[in-house]
Design an enzyme around this catalytic site. Sequence first.
Site, short mmCIF file in Angstrom:
data_model
loop_
_atom_site.label_atom_id
_atom_site.label_comp_id
_atom_site.label_asym_id
_atom_site.label_seq_id
_atom_site.Cartn_x
_atom_site.Cartn_y
_atom_site.Cartn_z
N GLY A 122 0.81 -1.22 0.00
CA GLY A 122 0.00 0.00 0.00
C GLY A 122 0.84 1.26 0.00
CD GLU A 123 2.55 0.96 3.92
OE1 GLU A 123 2.55 0.03 3.09
OE2 GLU A 123 2.18 0.82 5.10
CB THR A 124 5.19 0.15 -2.63
OG1 THR A 124 5.98 -0.40 -1.58
CG2 THR A 124 6.03 0.22 -3.90
CB VAL B 89 5.92 6.66 -2.26
CG1 VAL B 89 5.51 6.92 -0.82
CG2 VAL B 89 6.50 5.26 -2.43
#
Length: 439
Positions: free
Chosen positions: A67-69, A72
């Site tokens: 999710g974070e990847t 960003v």
Amino acid sequence: MSSPRARFALGVYRTAGVVASPLVGAYLAYRTAKGKEERARRTERFGYASANRPQGPLVWFHAASVGETNAVIPLIREIRRRDIHVILTTGTITSAKLAAERIGNEAIHQYVPLDLKPAVSRFLEYWQPDCAIIAESEIWPATVMELGRRRIPQILVNARMSDRSFARWQRRVSIAEALFENLALVIAQSDIDAERFRDLGARHVTTSGNLKVDTDAPPYDASVLARYKKQIGDRKTWAAISTFEGEENAAAVVHRTLKERNGQLTIIVPRHPERSDEIEEMLVKQGLKVARRTRNDVLSPDIDIFLGDTIGEMGLYLRLTEVAFVGRSLFAEGGQNPLEPAMLGCAVLSGSNVQNFRETYQKLARRGSARMVRDTEMLAKGVHYLLINDEARRNMIEAGIMAVQEMRGALTATVKSLEPYINPLTVKARLLPKTMAEG
């Protein structure tokens, strides 16, 4: 200024990390055996590089998982457009695969070093980043302290602070202040998140909104989608996505409750696909016929459950339905991100335990695109209502698309907040000879 007690506690943590470093190999070997570490790249976790550092300015991005990847990636592309090199670290094999698929050679990928002083020091000594940009809520004491010691600006983007994390930090407020005072900037998702970071000692905090709203819709293979749609034909469908333990059984109960009335196909996409064997066993014991994506099974009319047991194909599964229940919300806590189903044209259902995405759900609910359910019985009623009521379903879908559109803008706000740190690197990068800048 941090308290002596906090500095002492962090010093003990750092020393313990140095002492423990020789023993960590066994732990990583265990994780490798479980398929949680990539054997050929295991040394990266100790800070050893497996790629060359390019010449010129370099920004270190860290994103813990998938999710974070995803969040960003647009920001990484903005930085790369300014001729600044990027190294992206992640902590899981799935996020490494996603990075390879989505950004390829646009950034160098490495696994994040363990939060042990020798590993972090080795990593920073080799890569010498000009700036560290960390996604969401990753606060690792040894890493924060080592970056601070080297006076490398460290910035949290898309930052969020869950109820549980905030309560935990409040019990150790002096340690939180000693760590958070090292952050050059926090760019928070919401006003609530921003206030919590300020309360814990962060000095410079702004609000941007959620970067995940500004990401591209998840990709899919058009030929695979067409094949499955042909196999499904006129059958009604609904999906339970990002499910945790207990929620797959709830989906099975909903399926059996509604099967005689609707003859629907139920799509289940567990948050952790490695649980798929046990999930299938549970479903089969209930007399349900299961097709699995990894087996390339045909979705014949007698199939009850399509088990989406792959990584990175949420774009496929959500395009097969217009009704999606988002998991980790009925029997687990915290919730999962509802933005992908909303932006892909799904009416969203969820349990009430969505603390980690409270503001996003509030915005969707205010628009009328998301509905909360208390239990399995209420979920079954919600799914049935949306399957048989075309107008209500379409209204929720349209409201979701409008709500997502209204929430966009976080990428622009984030880039603007980063300019004092990024603009000098852009100038430096563009003054380099072209061959050096290309690294």
